[in-house]
Design a protein around this motif. Structure first.
Motif, PDB file in Angstrom:
ATOM      1  N   ARG A 153      43.067 103.558 -31.424  1.00 12.99           N
ATOM      2  CA  ARG A 153      42.820 103.410 -32.864  1.00 12.99           C
ATOM      3  C   ARG A 153      41.833 104.454 -33.360  1.00 12.99           C
ATOM      4  NH1 ARG A 153      42.089  96.904 -32.065  1.00 12.99           N
ATOM      5  NH2 ARG A 153      44.326  96.353 -31.978  1.00 12.99           N
ATOM      6  N   TYR A 154      40.916 104.869 -32.501  1.00 18.05           N
ATOM      7  CA  TYR A 154      39.960 105.926 -32.856  1.00 18.05           C
ATOM      8  C   TYR A 154      40.687 107.274 -32.933  1.00 18.05           C
ATOM      9  CZ  TYR A 154      36.501 102.411 -31.380  1.00 18.05           C
ATOM     10  OH  TYR A 154      35.753 101.273 -31.233  1.00 18.05           O
ATOM     11  N   LEU A 155      41.574 107.518 -31.990  1.00 18.62           N
ATOM     12  CA  LEU A 155      42.296 108.783 -31.953  1.00 18.62           C
ATOM     13  C   LEU A 155      43.290 108.905 -33.095  1.00 18.62           C
ATOM     14  CD1 LEU A 155      42.854 108.983 -28.105  1.00 18.62           C
ATOM     15  CD2 LEU A 155      41.364 110.447 -29.472  1.00 18.62           C
ATOM     16  N   ARG A 156      43.731 107.769 -33.639  1.00 15.12           N
ATOM     17  CA  ARG A 156      44.613 107.799 -34.815  1.00 15.12           C
ATOM     18  C   ARG A 156      43.810 107.843 -36.113  1.00 15.12           C
ATOM     19  NH1 ARG A 156      47.638 103.670 -31.688  1.00 15.12           N
ATOM     20  NH2 ARG A 156      49.431 104.729 -30.776  1.00 15.12           N
ATOM     21  N   CYS A 157      42.488 107.904 -35.975  1.00 16.99           N
ATOM     22  CA  CYS A 157      41.590 107.999 -37.139  1.00 16.99           C
ATOM     23  C   CYS A 157      41.790 106.838 -38.103  1.00 16.99           C
ATOM     24  CB  CYS A 157      41.782 109.334 -37.866  1.00 16.99           C
ATOM     25  SG  CYS A 157      41.382 110.768 -36.866  1.00 16.99           S
ATOM     26  N   GLU A 158      42.004 105.652 -37.561  1.00 20.22           N
ATOM     27  CA  GLU A 158      42.128 104.476 -38.409  1.00 20.22           C
ATOM     28  C   GLU A 158      40.755 104.118 -38.983  1.00 20.22           C
ATOM     29  OE1 GLU A 158      43.909 101.263 -36.317  1.00 20.22           O
ATOM     30  OE2 GLU A 158      45.732 102.390 -35.795  1.00 20.22           O
ATOM     31  N   PRO A 159      40.722 103.559 -40.188  1.00 17.54           N
ATOM     32  CA  PRO A 159      39.432 103.132 -40.753  1.00 17.54           C
ATOM     33  C   PRO A 159      38.844 101.968 -39.950  1.00 17.54           C
ATOM     34  CG  PRO A 159      41.250 102.435 -42.157  1.00 17.54           C
ATOM     35  CD  PRO A 159      41.844 103.329 -41.116  1.00 17.54           C
ATOM     36  N   ALA A 214      31.622 108.274 -29.146  1.00 13.51           N
ATOM     37  CA  ALA A 214      31.023 109.487 -28.605  1.00 13.51           C
ATOM     38  C   ALA A 214      32.071 110.396 -27.985  1.00 13.51           C
ATOM     39  CB  ALA A 214      29.964 109.123 -27.564  1.00 13.51           C
ATOM     40  N   LEU A 215      33.034 109.827 -27.288  1.00 15.63           N
ATOM     41  CA  LEU A 215      34.067 110.629 -26.640  1.00 15.63           C
ATOM     42  C   LEU A 215      34.978 111.313 -27.655  1.00 15.63           C
ATOM     43  CD1 LEU A 215      35.017 108.226 -23.714  1.00 15.63           C
ATOM     44  CD2 LEU A 215      33.717 110.355 -23.542  1.00 15.63           C
ATOM     45  N   VAL A 216      35.305 110.624 -28.746  1.00 18.42           N
ATOM     46  CA  VAL A 216      36.167 111.214 -29.774  1.00 18.42           C
ATOM     47  C   VAL A 216      35.394 112.234 -30.605  1.00 18.42           C
ATOM     48  CG1 VAL A 216      37.510 110.704 -31.848  1.00 18.42           C
ATOM     49  CG2 VAL A 216      37.714 109.235 -29.845  1.00 18.42           C
ATOM     50  N   THR A 217      34.156 111.920 -30.970  1.00 18.07           N
ATOM     51  CA  THR A 217      33.346 112.841 -31.775  1.00 18.07           C
ATOM     52  C   THR A 217      33.098 114.149 -31.046  1.00 18.07           C
ATOM     53  OG1 THR A 217      32.256 110.977 -32.864  1.00 18.07           O
ATOM     54  CG2 THR A 217      31.149 113.110 -32.988  1.00 18.07           C
ATOM     55  N   SER A 218      32.926 114.067 -29.736  1.00 15.01           N
ATOM     56  CA  SER A 218      32.644 115.264 -28.936  1.00 15.01           C
ATOM     57  C   SER A 218      33.903 116.007 -28.514  1.00 15.01           C
ATOM     58  CB  SER A 218      31.870 114.865 -27.678  1.00 15.01           C
ATOM     59  OG  SER A 218      32.679 114.057 -26.827  1.00 15.01           O
ATOM     60  N   ALA A 219      35.081 115.488 -28.888  1.00 16.42           N
ATOM     61  CA  ALA A 219      36.374 116.066 -28.493  1.00 16.42           C
ATOM     62  C   ALA A 219      36.600 115.984 -26.992  1.00 16.42           C
ATOM     63  CB  ALA A 219      36.518 117.501 -28.984  1.00 16.42           C
ATOM     64  N   THR A 220      35.898 115.063 -26.301  1.00 16.67           N
ATOM     65  CA  THR A 220      36.252 114.760 -24.914  1.00 16.67           C
ATOM     66  C   THR A 220      37.627 114.096 -24.893  1.00 16.67           C
ATOM     67  OG1 THR A 220      33.896 114.426 -24.440  1.00 16.67           O
ATOM     68  CG2 THR A 220      35.467 113.629 -22.809  1.00 16.67           C
ATOM     69  N   LEU A 221      37.873 113.235 -25.879  1.00 15.05           N
ATOM     70  CA  LEU A 221      39.207 112.705 -26.153  1.00 15.05           C
ATOM     71  C   LEU A 221      39.658 113.275 -27.489  1.00 15.05           C
ATOM     72  CD1 LEU A 221      38.776 108.904 -25.289  1.00 15.05           C
ATOM     73  CD2 LEU A 221      39.747 110.684 -23.826  1.00 15.05           C
ATOM     74  N   VAL A 222      40.899 113.734 -27.563  1.00 11.51           N
ATOM     75  CA  VAL A 222      41.434 114.319 -28.796  1.00 11.51           C
ATOM     76  C   VAL A 222      42.765 113.654 -29.124  1.00 11.51           C
ATOM     77  CG1 VAL A 222      40.262 116.530 -28.503  1.00 11.51           C
ATOM     78  CG2 VAL A 222      42.520 116.200 -27.498  1.00 11.51           C
ATOM     79  N   PRO A 223      43.198 113.707 -30.387  1.00 15.64           N
ATOM     80  CA  PRO A 223      44.431 113.015 -30.771  1.00 15.64           C
ATOM     81  C   PRO A 223      45.663 113.384 -29.952  1.00 15.64           C
ATOM     82  CG  PRO A 223      43.194 113.577 -32.725  1.00 15.64           C
ATOM     83  CD  PRO A 223      42.482 114.234 -31.572  1.00 15.64           C
ATOM     84  N   THR A 224      45.730 114.614 -29.445  1.00 13.19           N
ATOM     85  CA  THR A 224      46.897 114.978 -28.641  1.00 13.19           C
ATOM     86  C   THR A 224      46.963 114.177 -27.345  1.00 13.19           C
ATOM     87  OG1 THR A 224      45.588 116.859 -27.837  1.00 13.19           O
ATOM     88  CG2 THR A 224      47.211 117.305 -29.543  1.00 13.19           C
ATOM     89  N   ASP A 225      45.849 113.558 -26.936  1.00 15.76           N
ATOM     90  CA  ASP A 225      45.874 112.691 -25.754  1.00 15.76           C
ATOM     91  C   ASP A 225      46.755 111.457 -25.970  1.00 15.76           C
ATOM     92  OD1 ASP A 225      44.209 114.194 -24.069  1.00 15.76           O
ATOM     93  OD2 ASP A 225      42.397 113.350 -24.955  1.00 15.76           O
ATOM     94  N   LEU A 226      47.063 111.142 -27.228  1.00 16.39           N
ATOM     95  CA  LEU A 226      47.938 109.997 -27.503  1.00 16.39           C
ATOM     96  C   LEU A 226      49.325 110.178 -26.893  1.00 16.39           C
ATOM     97  CD1 LEU A 226      46.963 109.345 -31.228  1.00 16.39           C
ATOM     98  CD2 LEU A 226      46.561 107.782 -29.310  1.00 16.39           C
ATOM     99  N   ALA A 227      49.675 111.425 -26.555  1.00 15.62           N
ATOM    100  CA  ALA A 227      50.969 111.661 -25.902  1.00 15.62           C
ATOM    101  C   ALA A 227      51.058 110.933 -24.568  1.00 15.62           C
ATOM    102  CB  ALA A 227      51.181 113.163 -25.695  1.00 15.62           C
ATOM    103  N   LEU A 228      49.916 110.614 -23.952  1.00 13.13           N
ATOM    104  CA  LEU A 228      49.924 109.862 -22.696  1.00 13.13           C
ATOM    105  C   LEU A 228      50.554 108.484 -22.867  1.00 13.13           C
ATOM    106  CD1 LEU A 228      46.325 110.682 -21.393  1.00 13.13           C
ATOM    107  CD2 LEU A 228      48.479 111.626 -20.528  1.00 13.13           C
TER     108      LEU A 228
END
Length: 235
Positions: A153-159, A214-228
């Protein structure tokens, strides 16, 4: 139609204010030249510089554009439907352009049905002097999948996103990677291990929500990881 100036495809560049933009099928780098325009959408070159959405006709041929002026990059919606920004904020057609912050900004383009197409934007070292987003720690394959499932939900930038409930996460993990024993040492122990490695860099996260943020803000996890989450089981 005027072609963008100083536009290089797939060329790394660290110049202050340089724009790096990518979609599922294309990646470009644009130097911060005054008046430079980078267009993205369903259309082919030279109509657009970054192709997004393939043949999905819900995506406009010229869905949006990025223009450099006044010392920074500005995002404008030139399509028929809204763009979705981090936090769920929409950028509607004909709305005023928005300035891009330094670092990483994901932009979602609405397609047919429930489809969304990701445009990843990264401004390197812009004028505001903000620190670049950078990965906080290395993740194993199992850790990355676990955190993507928990933090989708964080990677999809949901409110106001919240972690996926552990029971639902465990069910999805068993489906995606059944040969991994996700209950030994367990979800909490695995996330605690990642949190401990983050402590020296960013402080100890107080909760799973803080860890995922913290992981999403730092780009340790990025939206393209949703392909997993779309990976099919063998056979």
């Amino acid at each position: 139609m005027r072609r963008p100036r100083s536009l290089a495809h797939g060329v790394p560049c660290s110049r202050t204010g340089t724009l790096h933009a990518s979609s599922a099928t294309c990646r470009i780098t644009a130097a911060p030249a005054p008046g430079l325009v980078v267009r993205f959408g369903r259309g082919e070159r030279p109509e657009t510089d970054l192709r997004v959405g393939g043949d999905d006709r819900r995506v406009s041929r010229r869905q949006g554009e990025l223009t450099f002026y006044g010392g920074r990059w500005w995002l404008r919606n030139t399509g028929q439907g809204p763009l979705r920004l981090p936090g769920g904020e929409p950028l509607c057609p004909l709305a005023r352009p928005l300035p891009l912050a330094d670092g990483y900004t994901p932009v979602f383009v609405r397609g047919s049905g429930y489809r969304e197409y990701l445009v990843e934007l990264y401004v390197s070292g812009g004028v505001s002097g903000a620190r670049h987003a950078r990965p906080l720690c290395r993740l194993s394959d199992d850790e990355r999948l676990l955190l993507v499932v928990l933090g989708q939900r964080y990677l999809r930038c949901e409110p106001r996103p919240r972690p996926l409930p552990r029971r639902a996460a465990l069910h999805q993990l068993r489906f995606l990677r059944p040969r991994t024993d996700w209950e030994s040492p367990g979800i909490d122990a695995r996330t605690a291990s990642v949190a401990a490695r983050l402590a020296a860099e960013a402080g100890t996260p107080a909760s799973l929500h803080d860890l995922l943020t913290a992981l999403v803000t730092s780009a340790t996890l990025v939206p393209t990881d949703l392909a997993l989450l779309d990976r099919e089981l063998p056979g």
